[in-house]
Scaffold this motif. Sequence first.
Motif, PDB file in Angstrom:
ATOM      1  N   GLY A 217      43.130 -14.866 -14.699  1.00 34.02           N
ATOM      2  CA  GLY A 217      43.913 -14.136 -15.928  1.00 34.02           C
ATOM      3  C   GLY A 217      43.001 -13.127 -16.851  1.00 34.02           C
ATOM      4  O   GLY A 217      41.988 -12.572 -16.944  1.00 34.02           O
ATOM      5  N   VAL A 218      43.782 -13.850 -17.893  1.00 33.10           N
ATOM      6  CA  VAL A 218      42.896 -13.445 -18.987  1.00 33.10           C
ATOM      7  C   VAL A 218      41.374 -13.445 -18.869  1.00 33.10           C
ATOM      8  O   VAL A 218      41.083 -14.889 -18.279  1.00 33.10           O
ATOM      9  CB  VAL A 218      43.171 -13.729 -20.103  1.00 33.10           C
ATOM     10  CG1 VAL A 218      42.900 -13.767 -22.104  1.00 33.10           C
ATOM     11  CG2 VAL A 218      44.911 -13.677 -20.469  1.00 33.10           C
ATOM     12  N   VAL A 219      40.786 -12.037 -19.387  1.00 37.46           N
ATOM     13  CA  VAL A 219      39.361 -12.888 -19.175  1.00 37.46           C
ATOM     14  C   VAL A 219      38.586 -11.887 -20.273  1.00 37.46           C
ATOM     15  O   VAL A 219      39.187 -11.787 -21.510  1.00 37.46           O
ATOM     16  CB  VAL A 219      38.542 -11.155 -18.206  1.00 37.46           C
ATOM     17  CG1 VAL A 219      37.039 -11.066 -18.166  1.00 37.46           C
ATOM     18  CG2 VAL A 219      39.478 -11.319 -16.802  1.00 37.46           C
ATOM     19  N   PRO A 220      37.260 -13.133 -21.092  1.00 38.15           N
ATOM     20  CA  PRO A 220      36.403 -12.843 -22.020  1.00 38.15           C
ATOM     21  C   PRO A 220      35.913 -11.350 -22.429  1.00 38.15           C
ATOM     22  O   PRO A 220      36.042 -10.667 -21.294  1.00 38.15           O
ATOM     23  CB  PRO A 220      35.195 -13.737 -22.761  1.00 38.15           C
ATOM     24  CG  PRO A 220      35.795 -14.877 -20.751  1.00 38.15           C
ATOM     25  CD  PRO A 220      37.181 -13.985 -19.784  1.00 38.15           C
ATOM     26  N   ILE A 221      36.134 -10.860 -23.860  1.00 40.77           N
ATOM     27  CA  ILE A 221      35.732  -9.551 -23.687  1.00 40.77           C
ATOM     28  C   ILE A 221      33.915  -9.264 -23.027  1.00 40.77           C
ATOM     29  O   ILE A 221      33.711  -8.175 -23.301  1.00 40.77           O
ATOM     30  CB  ILE A 221      36.279  -9.278 -25.212  1.00 40.77           C
ATOM     31  CG1 ILE A 221      34.895  -9.843 -26.923  1.00 40.77           C
ATOM     32  CG2 ILE A 221      37.430  -9.120 -25.649  1.00 40.77           C
ATOM     33  CD1 ILE A 221      35.158  -9.191 -27.202  1.00 40.77           C
ATOM     34  N   GLU A 222      33.208 -10.165 -23.332  1.00 39.10           N
ATOM     35  CA  GLU A 222      31.715 -10.091 -23.259  1.00 39.10           C
ATOM     36  C   GLU A 222      32.343  -9.628 -21.509  1.00 39.10           C
ATOM     37  O   GLU A 222      30.945  -8.926 -21.024  1.00 39.10           O
ATOM     38  CB  GLU A 222      31.208 -11.394 -23.483  1.00 39.10           C
ATOM     39  CG  GLU A 222      30.989 -11.613 -24.935  1.00 39.10           C
ATOM     40  CD  GLU A 222      32.244 -11.986 -24.731  1.00 39.10           C
ATOM     41  OE1 GLU A 222      32.282 -12.353 -26.718  1.00 39.10           O
ATOM     42  OE2 GLU A 222      33.208 -12.867 -24.394  1.00 39.10           O
ATOM     43  N   LEU A 223      32.575  -9.413 -20.812  1.00 38.06           N
ATOM     44  CA  LEU A 223      33.073  -8.799 -18.997  1.00 38.06           C
ATOM     45  C   LEU A 223      34.174  -8.260 -20.134  1.00 38.06           C
ATOM     46  O   LEU A 223      35.110  -8.330 -19.116  1.00 38.06           O
ATOM     47  CB  LEU A 223      33.112 -10.128 -17.915  1.00 38.06           C
ATOM     48  CG  LEU A 223      32.416 -11.535 -18.382  1.00 38.06           C
ATOM     49  CD1 LEU A 223      33.344 -11.865 -16.981  1.00 38.06           C
ATOM     50  CD2 LEU A 223      31.341 -11.099 -17.818  1.00 38.06           C
ATOM     51  N   GLY A 224      33.489  -7.253 -19.748  1.00 33.96           N
ATOM     52  CA  GLY A 224      34.352  -6.152 -20.648  1.00 33.96           C
ATOM     53  C   GLY A 224      35.001  -5.304 -19.702  1.00 33.96           C
ATOM     54  O   GLY A 224      35.744  -3.932 -20.305  1.00 33.96           O
ATOM     55  N   GLY A 225      35.236  -5.266 -18.049  1.00 40.61           N
ATOM     56  CA  GLY A 225      35.635  -4.254 -17.363  1.00 40.61           C
ATOM     57  C   GLY A 225      37.406  -4.586 -17.506  1.00 40.61           C
ATOM     58  O   GLY A 225      38.067  -5.023 -18.156  1.00 40.61           O
ATOM     59  N   ASP A 226      37.560  -3.413 -17.063  1.00 48.44           N
ATOM     60  CA  ASP A 226      39.641  -3.294 -17.030  1.00 48.44           C
ATOM     61  C   ASP A 226      40.220  -4.804 -15.931  1.00 48.44           C
ATOM     62  O   ASP A 226      40.392  -3.930 -15.207  1.00 48.44           O
ATOM     63  CB  ASP A 226      40.133  -2.216 -16.655  1.00 48.44           C
ATOM     64  CG  ASP A 226      39.083  -1.503 -15.500  1.00 48.44           C
ATOM     65  OD1 ASP A 226      38.221  -2.712 -15.384  1.00 48.44           O
ATOM     66  OD2 ASP A 226      39.999  -0.632 -15.088  1.00 48.44           O
ATOM     67  N   ALA A 227      39.696  -6.190 -16.558  1.00 48.43           N
ATOM     68  CA  ALA A 227      40.219  -6.457 -14.579  1.00 48.43           C
ATOM     69  C   ALA A 227      41.578  -7.469 -15.626  1.00 48.43           C
ATOM     70  O   ALA A 227      41.916  -7.795 -15.930  1.00 48.43           O
ATOM     71  CB  ALA A 227      38.986  -8.610 -14.609  1.00 48.43           C
ATOM     72  N   LEU A 228      42.798  -6.600 -14.514  1.00 50.65           N
ATOM     73  CA  LEU A 228      44.146  -7.363 -14.516  1.00 50.65           C
ATOM     74  C   LEU A 228      44.419  -8.516 -14.072  1.00 50.65           C
ATOM     75  O   LEU A 228      44.852  -9.365 -14.699  1.00 50.65           O
ATOM     76  CB  LEU A 228      44.725  -6.382 -13.488  1.00 50.65           C
ATOM     77  CG  LEU A 228      46.227  -6.223 -13.832  1.00 50.65           C
ATOM     78  CD1 LEU A 228      46.190  -5.833 -15.273  1.00 50.65           C
ATOM     79  CD2 LEU A 228      46.934  -5.732 -12.690  1.00 50.65           C
ATOM     80  N   GLY A 229      43.837  -9.263 -13.322  1.00 52.98           N
ATOM     81  CA  GLY A 229      44.002 -10.435 -12.469  1.00 52.98           C
ATOM     82  C   GLY A 229      42.958 -11.663 -12.319  1.00 52.98           C
ATOM     83  O   GLY A 229      42.887 -12.436 -12.300  1.00 52.98           O
ATOM     84  N   GLY A 230      41.488 -11.005 -13.300  1.00 50.48           N
ATOM     85  CA  GLY A 230      40.335 -11.794 -13.245  1.00 50.48           C
ATOM     86  C   GLY A 230      39.430 -11.100 -13.009  1.00 50.48           C
ATOM     87  O   GLY A 230      39.527 -10.405 -12.742  1.00 50.48           O
ATOM     88  N   ALA A 231      38.494 -12.359 -12.788  1.00 51.27           N
ATOM     89  CA  ALA A 231      37.065 -11.873 -13.367  1.00 51.27           C
ATOM     90  C   ALA A 231      35.869 -13.177 -12.669  1.00 51.27           C
ATOM     91  O   ALA A 231      36.599 -13.375 -12.374  1.00 51.27           O
ATOM     92  CB  ALA A 231      36.291 -11.000 -15.107  1.00 51.27           C
ATOM     93  N   ILE A 232      34.493 -12.761 -11.966  1.00 46.22           N
ATOM     94  CA  ILE A 232      34.073 -12.999 -11.436  1.00 46.22           C
ATOM     95  C   ILE A 232      31.961 -12.804 -12.040  1.00 46.22           C
ATOM     96  O   ILE A 232      32.112 -11.508 -11.637  1.00 46.22           O
ATOM     97  CB  ILE A 232      34.173 -12.942  -9.787  1.00 46.22           C
ATOM     98  CG1 ILE A 232      35.163 -13.596  -8.971  1.00 46.22           C
ATOM     99  CG2 ILE A 232      33.037 -14.011  -9.297  1.00 46.22           C
ATOM    100  CD1 ILE A 232      35.618 -13.611  -7.317  1.00 46.22           C
ATOM    101  N   ASN A 233      32.022 -13.532 -12.319  1.00 46.20           N
ATOM    102  CA  ASN A 233      30.724 -13.458 -13.537  1.00 46.20           C
ATOM    103  C   ASN A 233      29.623 -14.322 -12.072  1.00 46.20           C
ATOM    104  O   ASN A 233      29.234 -15.699 -11.726  1.00 46.20           O
ATOM    105  CB  ASN A 233      30.211 -13.523 -14.430  1.00 46.20           C
ATOM    106  CG  ASN A 233      28.983 -13.166 -14.960  1.00 46.20           C
ATOM    107  OD1 ASN A 233      28.914 -12.409 -14.756  1.00 46.20           O
ATOM    108  ND2 ASN A 233      28.760 -13.846 -15.750  1.00 46.20           N
ATOM    109  N   ILE A 234      28.461 -13.735 -11.680  1.00 48.76           N
ATOM    110  CA  ILE A 234      27.887 -13.899 -10.362  1.00 48.76           C
ATOM    111  C   ILE A 234      26.231 -13.905 -11.909  1.00 48.76           C
ATOM    112  O   ILE A 234      25.535 -12.968 -12.020  1.00 48.76           O
ATOM    113  CB  ILE A 234      27.312 -13.475  -9.491  1.00 48.76           C
ATOM    114  CG1 ILE A 234      28.369 -13.409  -8.492  1.00 48.76           C
ATOM    115  CG2 ILE A 234      26.010 -13.877  -8.481  1.00 48.76           C
ATOM    116  CD1 ILE A 234      28.307 -11.881  -7.757  1.00 48.76           C
ATOM    117  N   VAL A 235      26.354 -15.349 -11.870  1.00 50.74           N
ATOM    118  CA  VAL A 235      24.718 -15.934 -12.508  1.00 50.74           C
ATOM    119  C   VAL A 235      23.486 -16.282 -12.248  1.00 50.74           C
ATOM    120  O   VAL A 235      23.656 -16.918 -11.488  1.00 50.74           O
ATOM    121  CB  VAL A 235      25.201 -16.623 -13.667  1.00 50.74           C
ATOM    122  CG1 VAL A 235      24.258 -16.703 -15.179  1.00 50.74           C
ATOM    123  CG2 VAL A 235      26.939 -16.451 -14.182  1.00 50.74           C
TER     124      VAL A 235
END
Length: 795
Positions: A217-235
């Motif tokens: 759902g809501v994504v931190p602005i640090e992951l600044g893409g236009d994610a509507l459903g969520g985001a996945i960050n590979i660290v």
Amino acid sequence: MGKIKTAPISTILCLICCVNANAQIIRGKVVDDTTREPLNRAAVEIRSFGDDAYIAGGSTDAKGEFELRLKETYSKIRVSVTFLGYKPVQKVYVPDESRDYLDFEMQEESHTMDEVVVKGLSPAERVQRLAYNVSLVETAKLKNTTMDLSNVIDKISGVKIRSTGGVGSEANVTLNGFSGRHVKIFIDGVPMDGMSSAFGLNNIPAGLAKRVEVYKGVVPIELGGDALGGAINIVTDNSRRTRVSASYSFGSFNTHKTNVYAEHTSKKGLYVSLNAYQNYSDNDYKVNIDHYTKFGETGNSVVYEDLVVRRFHAKYHNEAAILKVGVVDKPWADRLLFGFTGGYEYKQTQNASNMNWVYGARYTTANTLMPQLTYEKKFKVLKGLHVSLNGNYNFGQSYAADTARCNYNWLGEKSKPKSAPGELAYTKYRYRDNNGAANFRMALFPADGHSVSLSTTFTSFSRSGKDETQPTPEYEHPQQSMKAVTGLSYKYDYKGKWNTSVFVKNYLNHLEAYLDPDGGSDYRDFSNTSSYWGGGLASTYFWGQHVQLRLSYEYALRLPTSRELFGTGDDIERGNSSLKPETSNNINVGVTASPIDAGNHRLTIDAAFQYREIDDYIRRTTNNDNGRASSKNDGGVRNLGGDFGIRYAFADLFFIGGNFSYIDMRSMTRYVTGTQRESKNYKERIPAIPYMYGNAEAGITLRDVFLKGATLDIHYMMNYIRQFSYEWNTYNNPELDVPTQFSHDLFVSYNFGRKSEFTVSAECTNIFNARLYDNFKMQKPGRAFAVKFGYNFLK
């Protein structure tokens, strides 16, 4: 037949209790250096002094005390303590029977960090304490398997990977009902939009990542893409050390995977690393078909017969290398790295977007030529200033070929020669999908508990190419898009008990394409720049020591991707340049609880709920006449659902857990466009999206098995997907349903010990050879075996 004698339960318990009877015990206490109050749940970790190998770990109790057992005596050890809001403390200690009690006094941080930097906890714990609905998985236990990153992500609560086959097959993420393009993928905060298929989730080994973070759902602005459903960050792992690791595996369907990784950080701060890997597979697993085309001299006919056939045109291989050179820990830069990623991919196309259309000669190639830049610095001015910049640009080239003068069926038979070449469409298309991505982040801390963050993410796409089979300049029309998403957030943190972030985002979109802007057939070169605004808030509250509550809301947009706008170069998917952005109101509620967290026992429970209203929803469909896929705006959609997870762990010996997700995603477009006639799809479930699924896993770690210092890991996984339809209004037509599926996987690895660091692993996926399907009833591999050999050196 004689009876098998079993040991009494009391004997087993006695053995367990006595295994470490002679082990050295390290005890201690952690307190605030000012108030002398004990710190409950401070993280304590013991590592060896020489190779920094993990020995033991735990946390303090309500009295601030801890007790850890060492299975053997070390000449020196490092004991470190971390706690949210306090500076980490580390001691080098020589165990001595008369001095096995350690006192730690911790100093409170002068300011509280936000999502960008948080000190005092492990990186994983920092993420879990954010106000956003986030789940994560550490990859340490999975590095000895042959999994790629898509397999790892598929095990996370609320996530389902949609794939089209075996090794190298296209992998799209479904997150709480939203498909792959609604969910943005990042590597260390940089969008993967700029990377070709030669470097994707479906072919990157799990060992590349240290952990995977999933924001629902809501994504931190640090992951600044236009994610509507969520985001996945590979660290990835940014530890400062010298290490070399290498692995090779082979398995069913003539599958071979190799990975070599090396990195070194000198005493003067010079850093260099190389990560190279390759994947190869025939992908010739068996599939079930219920009809095929029979070729004859006088004509073709369709034969309806249930057959098991072997895929014959699905070979895949790719090679990639990632080189990074730079400096770390300098007065002017914590990290300054210059990198280059090079990769090549060859992929045979067995079928279209569904299995009704089979090919025997189509193939694609792609290469990645991508320079990269990474800069990070934490300044001491302005009570803490953190700046980071990441960017890359792909100069790679792709090629799509469809030149056969015959058609094929699932038996591998050829039709008689055709007058016109091409199985789908005669193609010799050589093109460049030039993608760029950059992310700038800055965080300020004007006062205790207050922080301000700014983030800008820029992505660009342009396609240029030439089809040797096309006499007209069809492909010379512009196909370009640029997106910039800028976010500004303010966060207030009250003594680590409660924090809230409010943020605003601007979405800037520029498009150049060949289309009719009015949706008709008056095609012309078209250019347009649009700007949109969104925003929201995220809040979390820590209720006591064991419960965290989360609430977030966002008005978000998702701009169409380059693939949705312009299609794929192999013509399997057609673009739609007239797509509108999606808009959505997202509400997320979550709770994380640890009702048991004492000594070696830890029970964690997660629950999350989400409600979304989407306008101009973009949905991917297939054409039954030719198997091509395309995307279109599908009106209003309502999404209501939740996921639940539970996990129990006993020290580092045993764990068991599982998760379950249910998504109710329905069309809310009541009337057919331009009429007052109610749509047959009104309030119907959105097709081609799993709505009920779950995972379960268990593992055990046994030490000193056969050899002193050796480790045996046994890991079991189960996957469940409830039957779902991939078309509207099927009225219980089983031909249009993806059936209910259960699959079981088993992974076993044996590490020979600290001194050798050799590992041998064996695995069996889909143990019971179940029929597994995805997307538009695309069949996935049956039972498969693999063996992997690995070596790791760490200094």
